[in-house]
Write an enzyme that holds these catalytic residues in place. Structure first.
Site, PDB file in Angstrom:
ATOM      1  N   ARG A   1       0.818  -1.213   0.000  1.00  0.00           N
ATOM      2  CA  ARG A   1       0.000   0.000   0.000  1.00  0.00           C
ATOM      3  C   ARG A   1       0.853   1.266   0.000  1.00  0.00           C
ATOM      4  O   ARG A   1       0.306   2.369  -0.018  1.00  0.00           O
ATOM      5  CB  ARG A   1      -0.868   0.008   1.263  1.00  0.00           C
ATOM      6  CG  ARG A   1      -2.344  -0.239   1.025  1.00  0.00           C
ATOM      7  CD  ARG A   1      -3.021  -0.162   2.378  1.00  0.00           C
ATOM      8  NE  ARG A   1      -4.449  -0.004   2.301  1.00  0.00           N
ATOM      9  CZ  ARG A   1      -5.325  -1.003   2.336  1.00  0.00           C
ATOM     10  NH1 ARG A   1      -4.926  -2.231   2.402  1.00  0.00           N
ATOM     11  NH2 ARG A   1      -6.622  -0.747   2.305  1.00  0.00           N
TER      12      ARG A   1
ATOM     13  N   ARG B   1     -17.966  -3.498   9.086  1.00  0.00           N
ATOM     14  CA  ARG B   1     -16.721  -3.062   9.695  1.00  0.00           C
ATOM     15  C   ARG B   1     -16.867  -1.675  10.314  1.00  0.00           C
ATOM     16  O   ARG B   1     -17.527  -0.810   9.753  1.00  0.00           O
ATOM     17  CB  ARG B   1     -15.622  -3.035   8.620  1.00  0.00           C
ATOM     18  CG  ARG B   1     -15.017  -4.400   8.374  1.00  0.00           C
ATOM     19  CD  ARG B   1     -14.142  -4.450   7.164  1.00  0.00           C
ATOM     20  NE  ARG B   1     -13.227  -3.323   7.035  1.00  0.00           N
ATOM     21  CZ  ARG B   1     -12.361  -3.197   6.040  1.00  0.00           C
ATOM     22  NH1 ARG B   1     -12.303  -4.110   5.091  1.00  0.00           N
ATOM     23  NH2 ARG B   1     -11.564  -2.155   5.985  1.00  0.00           N
TER      24      ARG B   1
ATOM     25  N   ARG C   1     -21.270  -2.746   2.605  1.00  0.00           N
ATOM     26  CA  ARG C   1     -20.460  -3.969   2.730  1.00  0.00           C
ATOM     27  C   ARG C   1     -20.722  -4.703   4.038  1.00  0.00           C
ATOM     28  O   ARG C   1     -20.772  -4.107   5.105  1.00  0.00           O
ATOM     29  CB  ARG C   1     -18.977  -3.599   2.632  1.00  0.00           C
ATOM     30  CG  ARG C   1     -18.057  -4.777   2.926  1.00  0.00           C
ATOM     31  CD  ARG C   1     -16.673  -4.566   2.381  1.00  0.00           C
ATOM     32  NE  ARG C   1     -15.904  -3.569   3.092  1.00  0.00           N
ATOM     33  CZ  ARG C   1     -14.655  -3.236   2.762  1.00  0.00           C
ATOM     34  NH1 ARG C   1     -14.060  -3.790   1.727  1.00  0.00           N
ATOM     35  NH2 ARG C   1     -14.027  -2.317   3.450  1.00  0.00           N
TER      36      ARG C   1
ATOM     37  N   ARG D   1      -9.811   7.083   4.304  1.00  0.00           N
ATOM     38  CA  ARG D   1      -9.133   5.972   3.633  1.00  0.00           C
ATOM     39  C   ARG D   1      -8.950   6.253   2.149  1.00  0.00           C
ATOM     40  O   ARG D   1      -7.932   5.893   1.563  1.00  0.00           O
ATOM     41  CB  ARG D   1      -9.912   4.673   3.862  1.00  0.00           C
ATOM     42  CG  ARG D   1      -9.702   4.145   5.285  1.00  0.00           C
ATOM     43  CD  ARG D   1     -10.814   3.231   5.751  1.00  0.00           C
ATOM     44  NE  ARG D   1     -11.028   2.106   4.900  1.00  0.00           N
ATOM     45  CZ  ARG D   1     -12.213   1.530   4.700  1.00  0.00           C
ATOM     46  NH1 ARG D   1     -13.298   2.003   5.302  1.00  0.00           N
ATOM     47  NH2 ARG D   1     -12.324   0.503   3.912  1.00  0.00           N
TER      48      ARG D   1
HETATM   49  P1  ADP Z   1     -10.085  -1.893   2.356  1.00  0.00           P
HETATM   50  O1  ADP Z   1      -9.981  -3.072   1.430  1.00  0.00           O
HETATM   51  O2  ADP Z   1     -11.479  -1.501   2.636  1.00  0.00           O
HETATM   52  O3  ADP Z   1      -9.216  -0.778   1.987  1.00  0.00           O
HETATM   53  P2  ADP Z   1      -8.429  -3.370   4.239  1.00  0.00           P
HETATM   54  O4  ADP Z   1      -9.182  -4.458   4.889  1.00  0.00           O
HETATM   55  O5  ADP Z   1      -7.481  -3.746   3.148  1.00  0.00           O
HETATM   56  O6  ADP Z   1      -9.490  -2.305   3.767  1.00  0.00           O
HETATM   57  O7  ADP Z   1      -7.599  -2.551   5.328  1.00  0.00           O
HETATM   58  C1  ADP Z   1      -8.200  -2.068   6.497  1.00  0.00           C
HETATM   59  C2  ADP Z   1      -7.205  -1.243   7.258  1.00  0.00           C
HETATM   60  O8  ADP Z   1      -6.091  -2.057   7.669  1.00  0.00           O
HETATM   61  C3  ADP Z   1      -6.567  -0.089   6.517  1.00  0.00           C
HETATM   62  O9  ADP Z   1      -7.373   1.080   6.533  1.00  0.00           O
HETATM   63  C4  ADP Z   1      -5.262   0.095   7.279  1.00  0.00           C
HETATM   64  O10 ADP Z   1      -5.466   0.762   8.516  1.00  0.00           O
HETATM   65  C5  ADP Z   1      -4.876  -1.337   7.601  1.00  0.00           C
HETATM   66  N1  ADP Z   1      -4.040  -1.910   6.527  1.00  0.00           N
HETATM   67  C6  ADP Z   1      -4.383  -2.937   5.698  1.00  0.00           C
HETATM   68  N2  ADP Z   1      -3.387  -3.203   4.848  1.00  0.00           N
HETATM   69  C7  ADP Z   1      -2.385  -2.325   5.116  1.00  0.00           C
HETATM   70  C8  ADP Z   1      -1.103  -2.079   4.565  1.00  0.00           C
HETATM   71  N3  ADP Z   1      -0.634  -2.802   3.539  1.00  0.00           N
HETATM   72  N4  ADP Z   1      -0.346  -1.084   5.114  1.00  0.00           N
HETATM   73  C9  ADP Z   1      -0.805  -0.372   6.150  1.00  0.00           C
HETATM   74  N5  ADP Z   1      -2.003  -0.534   6.704  1.00  0.00           N
HETATM   75  C10 ADP Z   1      -2.811  -1.503   6.201  1.00  0.00           C
HETATM   76  P1  ADP Z   2     -11.891  -3.945  -1.431  1.00  0.00           P
HETATM   77  O1  ADP Z   2     -11.308  -5.265  -1.000  1.00  0.00           O
HETATM   78  O2  ADP Z   2     -11.219  -3.415  -2.666  1.00  0.00           O
HETATM   79  O3  ADP Z   2     -11.958  -2.935  -0.344  1.00  0.00           O
HETATM   80  P2  ADP Z   2     -14.415  -5.424  -1.549  1.00  0.00           P
HETATM   81  O4  ADP Z   2     -14.096  -6.598  -2.415  1.00  0.00           O
HETATM   82  O5  ADP Z   2     -14.517  -5.644  -0.112  1.00  0.00           O
HETATM   83  O6  ADP Z   2     -13.382  -4.219  -1.887  1.00  0.00           O
HETATM   84  O7  ADP Z   2     -15.765  -4.783  -2.116  1.00  0.00           O
HETATM   85  C1  ADP Z   2     -16.374  -3.658  -1.461  1.00  0.00           C
HETATM   86  C2  ADP Z   2     -17.894  -3.825  -1.471  1.00  0.00           C
HETATM   87  O8  ADP Z   2     -18.375  -3.709  -2.811  1.00  0.00           O
HETATM   88  C3  ADP Z   2     -18.383  -5.175  -0.960  1.00  0.00           C
HETATM   89  O9  ADP Z   2     -19.600  -4.990  -0.297  1.00  0.00           O
HETATM   90  C4  ADP Z   2     -18.596  -5.991  -2.241  1.00  0.00           C
HETATM   91  O10 ADP Z   2     -19.608  -6.985  -2.088  1.00  0.00           O
HETATM   92  C5  ADP Z   2     -19.021  -4.912  -3.235  1.00  0.00           C
HETATM   93  N1  ADP Z   2     -18.547  -5.151  -4.612  1.00  0.00           N
HETATM   94  C6  ADP Z   2     -17.355  -5.682  -4.987  1.00  0.00           C
HETATM   95  N2  ADP Z   2     -17.247  -5.706  -6.346  1.00  0.00           N
HETATM   96  C7  ADP Z   2     -18.405  -5.168  -6.823  1.00  0.00           C
HETATM   97  C8  ADP Z   2     -18.920  -4.917  -8.156  1.00  0.00           C
HETATM   98  N3  ADP Z   2     -18.207  -5.218  -9.246  1.00  0.00           N
HETATM   99  N4  ADP Z   2     -20.127  -4.346  -8.250  1.00  0.00           N
HETATM  100  C9  ADP Z   2     -20.849  -4.028  -7.149  1.00  0.00           C
HETATM  101  N5  ADP Z   2     -20.433  -4.233  -5.886  1.00  0.00           N
HETATM  102  C10 ADP Z   2     -19.231  -4.810  -5.713  1.00  0.00           C
END
Ligand code: ADP
Ligand code: ADP
Ligand code: ZN
Length: 216
Positions: A88, A160, A127, A171
């Protein structure tokens, strides 16, 4: 093959990594899931990460890199994996390349899923995640068969704490400031595969698979 999933929060990295994991047979490793599991178990790492996650900021590189490198050293990653949420920052991307170089491995492809900001906010607001297996649902786009229950394992679904408007905005800001530079990092290495993520979930998977096949 080692894959990196890139995209803003809500772009569908986790959703696609799950589907690609089934299709390609490599494990799906999500940094956010690892942090949340540590938080649930109240480990030292979990407690350290908590404050950053709550605010929508990034956990410091040093601990994040250590956690991921330990995880991908496990035997299930011997022939490949799909990294979701890591790297990231440029520092993380460089550390991954360095660690891989020592092991004679390398990142094969970085899959960048792009989605307009206003769509991201709607996706994150709807989500729901499984507490047991981390499967991801969406109230409209991808609802579970039984309300509040995971299709895959029957686990309880929850929202979450960081999927609330103010934290979502932070974010997204952090993504554009600290994570988007690594898109160019992989582009310059000739590894970037770009996919339009503003389509149906299954369509995006098809596009990723056909883009990967073309690149071969
Ligand atoms: P999303 O897919 O919605 O962005 P994640 O589940 O990947 O969320 O991450 C949730 C949180 O965990 C981030 O907002 C950050 O605080 C932390 N995090 C996850 N991956 C990383 C990373 N590679 N470096 C730093 N913080 C991270
Ligand atoms: P990320 O890991 O990049 O943060 P997620 O895979 O968790 O994203 O997806 C975020 C939200 O959007 C979840 O609720 C998921 O079910 C929904 N979502 C993911 N892909 C799509 C899509 N192509 N169209 C509509 N909703 C989606
Ligand atoms: Zn489940």
């Amino acid at each position: 093959m080692y894959f990196v999933m890139l995209g803003a929060p809500g772009a569908g990295k986790g959703t696609q990594a799950d589907l690609l994991s089934e299709e390609l047979g490599f494990p799906h490793i999500a940094s956010g899931d690892l942090f949340r599991q540590n938080l649930e178990k109240q480990t030292e790492l979990g407690l350290l990460a908590k404050a950053y996650m709550q605010k929508g900021g990034l956990v410091p590189d040093e601990v994040t890199i250590k956690m991921i490198l330990e995880r991908i050293a496990a035997p299930d990653c011997d022939s490949g994996c799909l990294l979701d949420g890591f790297p990231r920052t440029l520092g993380q991307a460089e550390a991954l390349d360095e660690a891989f170089a020592v092991q004679g491995r390398n990142v094969d492809r970085a899959i960048y899923i792009h989605v307009p900001s206003e769509v991201l906010v709607k996706r994150l607001g709807g989500r729901w995640i499984c507490r047991k297996c981390q499967a991801t649902y969406h109230i409209i786009a991808s609802p579970p068969k039984v309300k509040g229950k995971c299709d895959r394992c029957g686990g309880e679904l929850y929202q979450r704490a960081d999927d609330v408007e103010e934290t979502i905005r932070e974010r997204l800001r952090v993504f554009f400031e600290q994570t988007s530079p690594i898109i160019d990092f992989y582009r310059e290495q000739g590894k970037l595969v770009e996919v339009d993520g503003d389509k149906d979930i299954q369509e995006v998977t098809r596009d990723v698979l056909s883009a990967l096949a073309e690149e071969k």
